[in-house]
Design an enzyme around this catalytic site. Structure first.
Site, PDB file in Angstrom:
ATOM      1  N   CYS A 134       0.841  -1.195   0.000  1.00 30.70           N
ATOM      2  CA  CYS A 134       0.000   0.000   0.000  1.00 30.70           C
ATOM      3  C   CYS A 134       0.878   1.247   0.000  1.00 30.70           C
ATOM      4  O   CYS A 134       2.005   1.243   0.509  1.00 30.70           O
ATOM      5  CB  CYS A 134      -0.906  -0.002   1.231  1.00 30.70           C
ATOM      6  SG  CYS A 134      -2.054   1.401   1.299  1.00 30.70           S
ATOM      7  N   ASP A 136       0.508   3.774   1.759  1.00 30.53           N
ATOM      8  CA  ASP A 136       0.500   4.388   3.089  1.00 30.53           C
ATOM      9  C   ASP A 136       1.924   4.731   3.529  1.00 30.53           C
ATOM     10  O   ASP A 136       2.818   3.880   3.510  1.00 30.53           O
ATOM     11  CB  ASP A 136      -0.145   3.425   4.090  1.00 30.53           C
ATOM     12  CG  ASP A 136      -0.502   4.099   5.404  1.00 30.53           C
ATOM     13  OD1 ASP A 136       0.412   4.644   6.055  1.00 30.53           O
ATOM     14  OD2 ASP A 136      -1.685   4.082   5.785  1.00 30.53           O
ATOM     15  N   ARG A 138       3.237   5.140   6.290  1.00 28.31           N
ATOM     16  CA  ARG A 138       3.716   4.565   7.550  1.00 28.31           C
ATOM     17  C   ARG A 138       4.311   3.171   7.387  1.00 28.31           C
ATOM     18  O   ARG A 138       4.714   2.547   8.373  1.00 28.31           O
ATOM     19  CB  ARG A 138       2.555   4.502   8.554  1.00 28.31           C
ATOM     20  CG  ARG A 138       1.937   5.855   8.889  1.00 28.31           C
ATOM     21  CD  ARG A 138       0.615   5.683   9.621  1.00 28.31           C
ATOM     22  NE  ARG A 138      -0.406   5.092   8.770  1.00 28.31           N
ATOM     23  CZ  ARG A 138      -1.637   4.763   9.172  1.00 28.31           C
ATOM     24  NH1 ARG A 138      -1.963   4.964  10.449  1.00 28.31           N
ATOM     25  NH2 ARG A 138      -2.508   4.248   8.329  1.00 28.31           N
ATOM     26  N   HIS A 190      -2.371  -3.972   5.036  1.00 24.94           N
ATOM     27  CA  HIS A 190      -2.185  -3.567   6.438  1.00 24.94           C
ATOM     28  C   HIS A 190      -3.528  -3.245   7.062  1.00 24.94           C
ATOM     29  O   HIS A 190      -4.440  -2.742   6.402  1.00 24.94           O
ATOM     30  CB  HIS A 190      -1.242  -2.361   6.533  1.00 24.94           C
ATOM     31  CG  HIS A 190      -1.790  -1.097   5.947  1.00 24.94           C
ATOM     32  ND1 HIS A 190      -2.431  -0.131   6.704  1.00 24.94           N
ATOM     33  CD2 HIS A 190      -1.802  -0.637   4.666  1.00 24.94           C
ATOM     34  CE1 HIS A 190      -2.799   0.875   5.919  1.00 24.94           C
ATOM     35  NE2 HIS A 190      -2.437   0.583   4.690  1.00 24.94           N
ATOM     36  N   CYS A 193      -6.261   0.170   6.874  1.00 27.09           N
ATOM     37  CA  CYS A 193      -6.061   0.694   5.519  1.00 27.09           C
ATOM     38  C   CYS A 193      -7.189   1.659   5.146  1.00 27.09           C
ATOM     39  O   CYS A 193      -8.371   1.306   5.180  1.00 27.09           O
ATOM     40  CB  CYS A 193      -6.016  -0.457   4.516  1.00 27.09           C
ATOM     41  SG  CYS A 193      -5.782   0.072   2.810  1.00 27.09           S
TER      42      CYS A 193
END
Length: 303
Positions: A134, A136, A138, A190, A193
């Site tokens: 993803c 993302d 993080r 994750h 999400c």
């Protein structure tokens, strides 16, 4: 030539000129009486803008060339010029400088720890892993998996999808399998999400709709199981996992993956999920060989 035939000929000529003139629009005006066709032109072209009205004109009408008005420059680029001349805030400069400071520190540390490190990197890449994760911010793929630069070929998008009509993802897979000869393909989702959560939201999300439809289709395929889960968070987390499994299935459907596995015994496809609460990866135990066998009943591309 009869008056009627002459009228039709002149009218058709004017119409053809209308479609072949790029900078002018010709509006023909017919004389009111057919008897005038013998002594005067049947069609008198008048040049005007396409928005002008087509009022009638007499045989003494003169041709006037239409000139488009010059564009207004009262507000030309004013907002952009103000933004362009505005000084960059200090905190943005500091963020920018901080990145390059950290880069120099990292490069110096790497070279000190492993002399010739960058010389070896410049020779090329031979990663064992293709990581599809993803976007993302993080989730740094190499760091959470303990992989060094050069060990993973990484592709990231919203909600770690593998749509067959996304040329970006398809090109990454093709290159990783056929040219880099990766041994493992990891689809890593994750918990928490935002893409999966957005797909569970029953509302119009604009340009995100066609992308999130892939996740909504996953929900539709597993609707019975998901609807039986009463707790919203648990249902949400389960959809994260099911989405990873379905994207693994999309990977297995690819010709490059099937053919490479048949010839070389790799790549193997894995499905993982990352948890923010503990920083650990969860193996979803995707049975690659069983999945491949079932898929090839319909999607067999090895022949």
């Amino acid at each position: 030539m009869s008056a009627t035939r002459l009228s039709n000929y002149l009218l058709s000529t004017a119409i053809r000129h209308h479609f072949t003139t790029s900078s002018r629009v010709i509006r023909p005006t017919l004389l009111p009486k057919a008897s005038h066709l013998i002594s005067a032109p049947a069609v008198i072209p008048r040049y005007c803008s396409s928005s002008s009205s087509s009022s009638s004109s007499s045989s003494t009408t003169t041709q006037k060339e239409y000139t488009s008005p010059s564009p207004s420059t009262s507000h030309k680029d004013s907002a952009w010029r103000k933004m362009h001349h505005k000084e960059t805030p200090d905190y943005l400069k500091q963020d920018h400088d901080r990145v390059f400071d950290h880069n120099r520190e990292w490069a110096e540390a790497q070279e000190k720890r492993d002399p010739g490190y960058f010389a070896k990197l410049s020779e090329g890449q031979t990663p064992d892993y293709l990581w599809i994760g993803c976007s993302d911010s993080r989730i740094p793929a190499e760091q959470i998996a303990g992989l060094a630069p050069g060990e993973a070929f990484v592709h990231r998008n919203i909600a770690n999808l593998v749509p067959n009509n996304d040329l970006n993802t398809m090109a990454v897979l093709e290159y990783a399998v056929r040219h880099l000869h990766v041994k493992h393909i990891v689809v890593c989702g994750h918990y928490g999400c935002g893409g999966v959560k957005a797909a569970m939201t029953p509302k119009d999300l604009g340009i995100l709709n066609p992308w999130l439809r892939n996740i909504r289709d996953v929900y539709r395929l597993h609707e019975k199981e998901l609807d039986a889960i009463e707790d919203d968070t648990t249902r949400y987390n389960r959809l994260v996992e099911l989405n990873v499994v379905e994207q693994c299935r999309n990977v297995v459907k690819m010709a490059a993956v099937q053919q490479s596995y048949a010839e070389n015994g790799f790549p193997i496809v894995h499905g993982w999920a990352f948890g923010f609460h503990d920083g650990l990866l969860k193996d979803l135990n995707v049975d690659f060989e069983s999945m491949l066998e079932k898929i090839q009943k319909i999607y067999n591309l090895t022949d």
